[in-house]
Design a protein around this motif. Structure first.
Motif, PDB file in Angstrom:
ATOM      1  N   UNK A   1      -4.350  10.798  -6.096  1.00 18.49           N
ATOM      2  CA  UNK A   1      -5.501  11.266  -6.877  1.00 18.49           C
ATOM      3  C   UNK A   1      -6.769  10.720  -6.236  1.00 18.49           C
ATOM      4  N   UNK A   2      -7.613  11.618  -5.752  1.00 20.75           N
ATOM      5  CA  UNK A   2      -8.890  11.172  -5.191  1.00 20.75           C
ATOM      6  C   UNK A   2      -9.785  10.675  -6.328  1.00 20.75           C
ATOM      7  N   UNK A   3     -10.413   9.535  -6.111  1.00 25.16           N
ATOM      8  CA  UNK A   3     -11.204   8.909  -7.175  1.00 25.16           C
ATOM      9  C   UNK A   3     -12.630   8.668  -6.714  1.00 25.16           C
ATOM     10  N   UNK A   4     -13.567   9.103  -7.566  1.00 22.52           N
ATOM     11  CA  UNK A   4     -14.995   8.901  -7.297  1.00 22.52           C
ATOM     12  C   UNK A   4     -15.564   8.026  -8.413  1.00 22.52           C
TER      13      UNK A   4
ATOM     14  N   UNK B   1     -20.479   3.641  -4.147  1.00 19.00           N
ATOM     15  CA  UNK B   1     -19.170   3.012  -3.962  1.00 19.00           C
ATOM     16  C   UNK B   1     -18.295   3.896  -3.078  1.00 19.00           C
ATOM     17  N   UNK B   2     -17.537   3.293  -2.157  1.00 20.54           N
ATOM     18  CA  UNK B   2     -16.663   4.102  -1.291  1.00 20.54           C
ATOM     19  C   UNK B   2     -15.611   4.832  -2.115  1.00 20.54           C
ATOM     20  N   UNK B   3     -15.225   6.001  -1.639  1.00 20.51           N
ATOM     21  CA  UNK B   3     -14.183   6.759  -2.332  1.00 20.51           C
ATOM     22  C   UNK B   3     -12.827   6.128  -2.052  1.00 20.51           C
ATOM     23  N   UNK B   4     -11.935   6.266  -3.002  1.00 21.41           N
ATOM     24  CA  UNK B   4     -10.587   5.702  -2.859  1.00 21.41           C
ATOM     25  C   UNK B   4      -9.574   6.738  -3.334  1.00 21.41           C
ATOM     26  N   UNK B   5      -8.302   6.420  -3.104  1.00 21.07           N
ATOM     27  CA  UNK B   5      -7.213   7.279  -3.577  1.00 21.07           C
ATOM     28  C   UNK B   5      -6.353   6.461  -4.535  1.00 21.07           C
ATOM     29  N   UNK B   6      -6.227   6.919  -5.772  1.00 17.34           N
ATOM     30  CA  UNK B   6      -5.286   6.324  -6.717  1.00 17.34           C
ATOM     31  C   UNK B   6      -3.945   7.039  -6.557  1.00 17.34           C
TER      32      UNK B   6
ATOM     33  N   UNK C   1       0.842  -1.207   0.000  1.00 16.36           N
ATOM     34  CA  UNK C   1       0.000   0.000   0.000  1.00 16.36           C
ATOM     35  C   UNK C   1       0.874   1.253   0.000  1.00 16.36           C
ATOM     36  N   UNK C   2       0.308   2.371  -0.523  1.00 17.70           N
ATOM     37  CA  UNK C   2       1.001   3.662  -0.498  1.00 17.70           C
ATOM     38  C   UNK C   2       0.184   4.632   0.365  1.00 17.70           C
ATOM     39  N   UNK C   3       0.843   5.665   0.865  1.00 22.51           N
ATOM     40  CA  UNK C   3       0.170   6.618   1.768  1.00 22.51           C
ATOM     41  C   UNK C   3      -0.830   7.468   1.010  1.00 22.51           C
ATOM     42  N   UNK C   4      -1.981   7.783   1.670  1.00 25.34           N
ATOM     43  CA  UNK C   4      -2.987   8.649   1.070  1.00 25.34           C
ATOM     44  C   UNK C   4      -2.588  10.110   1.160  1.00 25.34           C
ATOM     45  N   UNK C   5      -2.038  10.490   2.335  1.00 30.72           N
ATOM     46  CA  UNK C   5      -1.882  11.914   2.634  1.00 30.72           C
ATOM     47  C   UNK C   5      -0.487  12.455   2.345  1.00 30.72           C
TER      48      UNK C   5
END
Lengths: 248, 169
Positions: B109-112, B117-122, B76-80
């Motif tokens: 990159x915030x992804x909708x 569906x839950x939001x995720x971060x690419x 995994x990579x960090x979101x923030x």
């Protein structure tokens, strides 16, 4: 001095003649109209013969009028759910068979999912142009079976907001807000509907539409969930209208 | 009367038609970086004989715990934040150990997808750097090089980086 007075009298005379001329012309025009309108009405031997003559007359008349209408499904959906529209239409009657139509509306959506707490909101105008064809045999009764096509377009902006994203590995919180994201959509519709006459100037009609995307443009990582005028952003969806139509 | 009932029925049917919806969320909504292991000499996919444990620097968390006999894994990579530093602990059955460091720089990159569906971060990979403990020659296995093959880190189970390992002979 006498020359000046002469010129003055000539100018007054010219202005007087010019101001009277339009009234005289109108008087003679009215006389012609009155003389030509005093014709004897035609008599028919039976009601059937009169009906056939009227139908023939209407069929031979290219432009038989136009009508305006409002959609009732959109405002009810807006009141009862998180999305809807306010839409009006205007169409011309050609040979009581072809009906070129223009539909203009404003679509709105303010939807929050109860599971994810994600909110999507938009409010933008749209328009559709197209033509309906009346397939009913008797075209003078005002009851119509319609098939038609539409081209639709909207340029809209939308907002997305969600609860902050929590990184499961690091515990950090990232706010999730996107505002004024721009999008465009071109679509086509195939339509089937029925209209019936309520009284001399009022009709009600419903139509079922199959909509599919021709082209669209939106942000790569935030596709619009709802498109004004189109509906849920999927390719190949059904929609419907229930119109109150006033014939003019 | 019949016509009015028909119109009423059609009106109610149409309201239901407009209200229909279905959920289309991706089945796999976990965003992780896929790493492939390769031999630095042959450039072929490598089945790791040694044991590998991957930890983030500065935290006790373990991303990959004593894995072996595998040729790829996910991290995994960090979101923030835009930089992830990970420690690769290699060990073999003879007790030899080596620790290499991998530094991954990326954009988030915030992804909708949809409101259901839950939001995720690419993540968009920018660069990958590595460092060897005590130099490459001293370790029994070491990271020789790393190549980015797919910059976008998203739902797809597609290789993002290729890690070339060199074994001391």
């Amino acid at each position: 001095m006498p020359m000046l007075k002469t010129y003055k009298y000539i100018c007054v005379a010219l202005v007087s003649v010019c101001s009277v001329m339009p009234a005289v012309a109108e008087h003679y025009a009215m006389s012609d109209t009155l003389s030509s309108s005093t014709t004897t009405p035609k008599r028919y031997t039976s009601r059937e013969e009169a009906r056939k003559a009227l139908e023939k007359d209407r069929h031979s008349t290219f432009f038989t009028g136009f009508s305006v209408g409002v959609d009732l499904v959109g405002p009810i959906m807006d009141a009862a759910s998180s999305r809807g529209s306010v839409e009006g239409m205007c169409r011309a009657h050609l040979l009581e068979t072809y009906f070129p139509v223009l539909e203009i509306g404003v679509g709105t959506c303010n939807h929050t999912d109860e599971n994810t707490n994600l909110n999507f909101s938009t409010k933008s105008p749209y328009f559709r142009v197209g033509c309906d064809v009346n397939f009913s045999k008797n075209k003078t009764t005002g009851n119509r079976i319609l098939g038609g096509v539409r081209y639709g377009f909207t340029s809209f902006e939308y907002d997305i907001s969600a609860p902050p994203l929590v990184d499961p590995n690091w515990g950090t919180s990232l706010p999730f807000e996107m505002h004024n994201i721009k999008g465009k959509k071109h679509w086509a519709e195939l339509l089937f509907g029925i209209e019936s006459r309520v009284c001399s100037f009022l009709q009600i009609g419903w139509a079922v539409r199959y909509k599919f995307t021709l082209a669209n443009q939106s942000a790569d990582h935030a596709h619009p969930w709802y498109v004004p005028g189109y509906g849920r952003n999927k390719n190949g969806i059904f929609g419907a209208n229930f119109n109150l139509i006033f014939e003019l | 009367m019949k016509l009015n009932l028909l119109h009423l029925f059609c009106f109610i049917f149409m309201l239901n038609l407009c209200a229909c919806s279905e959920v289309e969320c991706p089945l796999d909504s976990v965003v992780v970086m896929t790493c492939g292991l390769y031999d630095a000499d042959t450039k072929e996919k490598l089945n790791l004989e040694q044991t590998l444990t991957v930890q983030p620097m500065g935290k006790d968390t373990v991303f990959l715990n004593a894995a072996n006999d595998m040729s790829d894994f996910v991290l995994p990579l960090k979101y923030a934040e835009t930089t992830d530093t990970m420690l690769f602990h290699f060990s073999d059955r003879w007790g030899q150990t080596a620790t290499d460091t991998l530094v991954v720089c990326h954009d988030n990159i915030q992804h909708f997808e949809s409101v259901e569906c839950p939001t995720v971060v690419f993540h968009q990979l920018i660069s990958v750097d590595w460092a060897n403990e005590n130099g490459a020659a001293a370790s029994f296995v070491t990271i020789d090089s790393v190549a980015i093959v797919r910059k976008l880190v998203d739902y797809a189970d597609v290789e993002n980086i290729q890690i070339y390992l060199r074994s001391a002979r």
